[in-house]
Scaffold this motif. Structure first.
Motif, PDB file in Angstrom:
ATOM      1  N   PHE A   1      39.297  17.218  74.416  1.00 15.90           N
ATOM      2  CA  PHE A   1      40.860  17.174  74.284  1.00 15.90           C
ATOM      3  C   PHE A   1      41.662  17.432  75.460  1.00 15.90           C
ATOM      4  O   PHE A   1      42.518  16.528  75.585  1.00 15.90           O
ATOM      5  CB  PHE A   1      41.120  18.412  73.211  1.00 15.90           C
ATOM      6  N   ALA A   2      41.087  18.078  76.232  1.00 12.56           N
ATOM      7  CA  ALA A   2      41.932  18.225  77.599  1.00 12.56           C
ATOM      8  C   ALA A   2      41.934  16.680  78.342  1.00 12.56           C
ATOM      9  O   ALA A   2      42.860  16.558  78.986  1.00 12.56           O
ATOM     10  CB  ALA A   2      41.100  19.239  78.639  1.00 12.56           C
ATOM     11  N   LEU A   3      40.936  16.219  78.305  1.00  9.30           N
ATOM     12  CA  LEU A   3      40.867  14.708  78.799  1.00  9.30           C
ATOM     13  C   LEU A   3      41.782  13.900  78.267  1.00  9.30           C
ATOM     14  O   LEU A   3      42.262  12.971  78.713  1.00  9.30           O
ATOM     15  CB  LEU A   3      39.406  14.066  78.646  1.00  9.30           C
ATOM     16  N   LEU A   4      41.848  14.132  76.832  1.00 10.14           N
ATOM     17  CA  LEU A   4      42.733  13.234  76.108  1.00 10.14           C
ATOM     18  C   LEU A   4      44.196  13.320  76.638  1.00 10.14           C
ATOM     19  O   LEU A   4      44.958  12.679  76.620  1.00 10.14           O
ATOM     20  CB  LEU A   4      42.854  13.511  74.411  1.00 10.14           C
ATOM     21  N   VAL A   5      44.635  14.771  76.814  1.00 17.52           N
ATOM     22  CA  VAL A   5      45.942  15.167  77.484  1.00 17.52           C
ATOM     23  C   VAL A   5      46.122  14.569  78.746  1.00 17.52           C
ATOM     24  O   VAL A   5      47.220  13.909  79.099  1.00 17.52           O
ATOM     25  CB  VAL A   5      46.143  16.616  77.540  1.00 17.52           C
TER      26      VAL A   5
ATOM     27  N   SER B   1      40.246   7.387  81.368  1.00 18.92           N
ATOM     28  CA  SER B   1      39.815   8.492  80.810  1.00 18.92           C
ATOM     29  C   SER B   1      39.863   8.170  79.116  1.00 18.92           C
ATOM     30  O   SER B   1      38.988   8.496  78.236  1.00 18.92           O
ATOM     31  CB  SER B   1      40.908   9.620  81.006  1.00 18.92           C
ATOM     32  N   GLY B   2      40.781   7.260  78.836  1.00 15.94           N
ATOM     33  CA  GLY B   2      40.729   6.871  77.199  1.00 15.94           C
ATOM     34  C   GLY B   2      39.492   6.037  76.969  1.00 15.94           C
ATOM     35  O   GLY B   2      38.966   6.105  75.742  1.00 15.94           O
ATOM     36  N   PHE B   3      38.819   5.433  77.787  1.00 14.41           N
ATOM     37  CA  PHE B   3      37.872   4.416  77.534  1.00 14.41           C
ATOM     38  C   PHE B   3      36.749   5.319  77.236  1.00 14.41           C
ATOM     39  O   PHE B   3      35.819   5.072  76.221  1.00 14.41           O
ATOM     40  CB  PHE B   3      37.427   3.568  78.749  1.00 14.41           C
ATOM     41  N   TYR B   4      36.722   6.387  78.226  1.00 18.08           N
ATOM     42  CA  TYR B   4      35.604   7.339  78.129  1.00 18.08           C
ATOM     43  C   TYR B   4      35.501   8.087  76.713  1.00 18.08           C
ATOM     44  O   TYR B   4      34.399   8.240  76.130  1.00 18.08           O
ATOM     45  CB  TYR B   4      35.549   8.294  79.178  1.00 18.08           C
TER      46      TYR B   4
ATOM     47  N   ASN C   1      36.808   0.702  70.523  1.00 19.39           N
ATOM     48  CA  ASN C   1      38.219  -0.009  70.356  1.00 19.39           C
ATOM     49  C   ASN C   1      39.254   0.768  70.753  1.00 19.39           C
ATOM     50  O   ASN C   1      40.502   0.393  70.954  1.00 19.39           O
ATOM     51  CB  ASN C   1      38.169  -0.937  69.347  1.00 19.39           C
ATOM     52  N   PHE C   2      39.263   2.292  70.555  1.00 23.76           N
ATOM     53  CA  PHE C   2      40.451   2.962  70.529  1.00 23.76           C
ATOM     54  C   PHE C   2      41.048   3.014  71.821  1.00 23.76           C
ATOM     55  O   PHE C   2      42.255   3.147  72.186  1.00 23.76           O
ATOM     56  CB  PHE C   2      40.211   4.151  70.347  1.00 23.76           C
ATOM     57  N   VAL C   3      40.262   2.535  72.970  1.00 28.67           N
ATOM     58  CA  VAL C   3      40.886   2.132  74.212  1.00 28.67           C
ATOM     59  C   VAL C   3      42.095   1.407  74.344  1.00 28.67           C
ATOM     60  O   VAL C   3      42.707   1.264  75.246  1.00 28.67           O
ATOM     61  CB  VAL C   3      39.556   1.594  75.359  1.00 28.67           C
TER      62      VAL C   3
ATOM     63  N   PHE D   1      45.458   2.822  74.824  1.00 28.97           N
ATOM     64  CA  PHE D   1      45.931   3.290  76.184  1.00 28.97           C
ATOM     65  C   PHE D   1      46.351   1.888  76.740  1.00 28.97           C
ATOM     66  O   PHE D   1      47.173   1.951  77.671  1.00 28.97           O
ATOM     67  CB  PHE D   1      44.833   4.041  76.731  1.00 28.97           C
ATOM     68  N   ILE D   2      45.489   1.005  76.670  1.00 33.18           N
ATOM     69  CA  ILE D   2      45.778  -0.365  77.293  1.00 33.18           C
ATOM     70  C   ILE D   2      47.036  -0.827  76.852  1.00 33.18           C
ATOM     71  O   ILE D   2      47.903  -1.363  77.642  1.00 33.18           O
ATOM     72  CB  ILE D   2      44.715  -1.441  77.044  1.00 33.18           C
ATOM     73  N   LEU D   3      47.363  -0.870  75.639  1.00 31.44           N
ATOM     74  CA  LEU D   3      48.611  -1.435  74.918  1.00 31.44           C
ATOM     75  C   LEU D   3      49.764  -0.793  75.642  1.00 31.44           C
ATOM     76  O   LEU D   3      50.677  -1.217  76.043  1.00 31.44           O
ATOM     77  CB  LEU D   3      48.550  -1.776  73.586  1.00 31.44           C
ATOM     78  N   CYS D   4      49.591   0.793  75.571  1.00 34.55           N
ATOM     79  CA  CYS D   4      50.656   1.519  76.031  1.00 34.55           C
ATOM     80  C   CYS D   4      51.140   1.228  77.591  1.00 34.55           C
ATOM     81  O   CYS D   4      52.301   1.126  78.015  1.00 34.55           O
ATOM     82  CB  CYS D   4      50.486   2.968  75.698  1.00 34.55           C
ATOM     83  N   ALA D   5      50.100   1.262  78.286  1.00 37.14           N
ATOM     84  CA  ALA D   5      50.337   0.738  79.767  1.00 37.14           C
ATOM     85  C   ALA D   5      51.051  -0.422  80.015  1.00 37.14           C
ATOM     86  O   ALA D   5      51.839  -0.631  80.777  1.00 37.14           O
ATOM     87  CB  ALA D   5      48.867   0.950  80.450  1.00 37.14           C
ATOM     88  N   ALA D   6      50.583  -1.315  79.204  1.00 32.26           N
ATOM     89  CA  ALA D   6      51.124  -2.819  79.246  1.00 32.26           C
ATOM     90  C   ALA D   6      52.365  -2.815  78.792  1.00 32.26           C
ATOM     91  O   ALA D   6      53.330  -3.562  79.438  1.00 32.26           O
ATOM     92  CB  ALA D   6      50.085  -3.865  78.646  1.00 32.26           C
TER      93      ALA D   6
END
Length: 306
Positions: free
Chosen positions: A41-45, A100-103, A112-114, A117-122
């Motif tokens: 969860f810390a990694l998610l943050v 981190s999201g990919f991991y 596929n949940f990564v 993060f990709i869409l948010c960054a884009a």
């Protein structure tokens, strides 16, 4: 401090605090099953905060002229931090967030949940470079990012832990998180329009088409005034139907959410100067902060203060 200010460390702290409160003072305190271990969860943050930090940096890179006019202390990029250094930081934060999201996505067997993060960054990159020129769209995107920070907790913590025997309970929890995210979106959307009124001079110079530039400040004020009743009605309805038996949480919400919202609505009507709009923007930010604390207050009240 210049680097901390560049990544809007106070905003990042609010995002991290919100996610921590949702997990530890709302989900775990009620013994809701979650998918991630504490370190995961810390990694998610970290992933969420890094994506947001990258968004702030790329926005500052593209807003140098506007910030020089709108911000009291001027812009950071190009003045105290070089544009090249800012770009390097943007790439570093964004890569860290996506990696981190990919991991994490691999850990919970949802690779596929990564894409979240990709869409948010884009989306943050496109927003900073072109979408902010489009009326209202910029306000929606910025407001949406805060809501996604709430929903992403449910996506990684609740969805993978859902099974046939707990589906009804998990669906209810996700609906509550969605309600939180919706109210946060509305308040943040209103705040973004107030900030546009505050920054109308600098935005006009750069050619950014905001609502107060397109239709005028007075008409925009009337729209914001009307919109300000939406979160008021939503919160009162929610408290009356779902939380009224929670005395402490209800008191907290009335004192720290509804009270400041009423104050905002009243003072918006008479606001004229940049300073007054800045004050109202700060009030809305405080409301968002206390809204985050309210999530924890509800969780604690449900378990310990019945």
């Amino acid at each position: 401090m210049k680097y901390l200010n560049l990544i809007r460390y106070k905003n990042l702290f609010l995002i991290a605090l919100m996610q921590v409160i949702i997990v530890f003072l709302f989900l775990k305190i009620q013994n809701i099953e979650v998918a991630l271990a504490d370190w995961q969860f810390a990694l998610l943050v970290v992933a969420t905060v890094c994506i947001a930090a990258g968004g702030y940096i790329i926005n500052d890179i593209n807003d140098q002229e506007t910030d020089a006019k709108n911000k009291k202390n001027g812009n950071i990029v190009g003045k105290t931090i070089s544009e090249a250094a800012a770009y390097n930081l943007y790439v570093g934060f964004t890569f860290t967030g996506v990696a981190s999201g990919f991991y994490l996505s691999r850990l919970i067997y949802r690779p596929n949940f990564v894409l979240v993060f990709i869409l948010c960054a884009a989306l943050l990159y496109i927003y900073a470079t072109s979408l902010k020129q489009i009326l209202i769209v910029k306000n929606i995107i910025v407001a949406l990012m805060l809501s996604i920070s709430i929903l992403i907790v449910g996506l990684f913590e609740i969805f993978p832990a859902t099974a046939d025997d707990n589906r009804m309970k998990m669906t209810l929890v996700m609906s509550v998180l969605f309600d939180f995210a919706t109210i946060a979106f509305i308040i943040n959307f209103i705040r973004e329009i107030v900030k546009d009124i505050e920054d109308v001079e600098g935005d006009s110079i750069q050619g950014i088409k905001t609502l107060p530039i397109a239709i005028g400040i007075e008409k925009t004020k009337k729209i914001v005034f009307g919109l300000s009743f939406v979160p008021l009605v939503c919160i009162i309805y929610y408290v009356y139907n779902y939380l009224f038996q929670l005395t402490y949480a209800t008191g907290f919400i009335f004192l720290f959410l509804l009270g400041p919202l009423i104050y905002f609505t009243i003072n918006l009507w008479t606001a004229q100067s940049k300073k007054e709009y800045s004050h109202l923007s700060t009030i809305l930010k405080l409301i968002i902060f206390f809204g985050i604390l309210a999530i924890g207050c509800i969780g604690i009240n449900m378990v310990y203060l019945k």
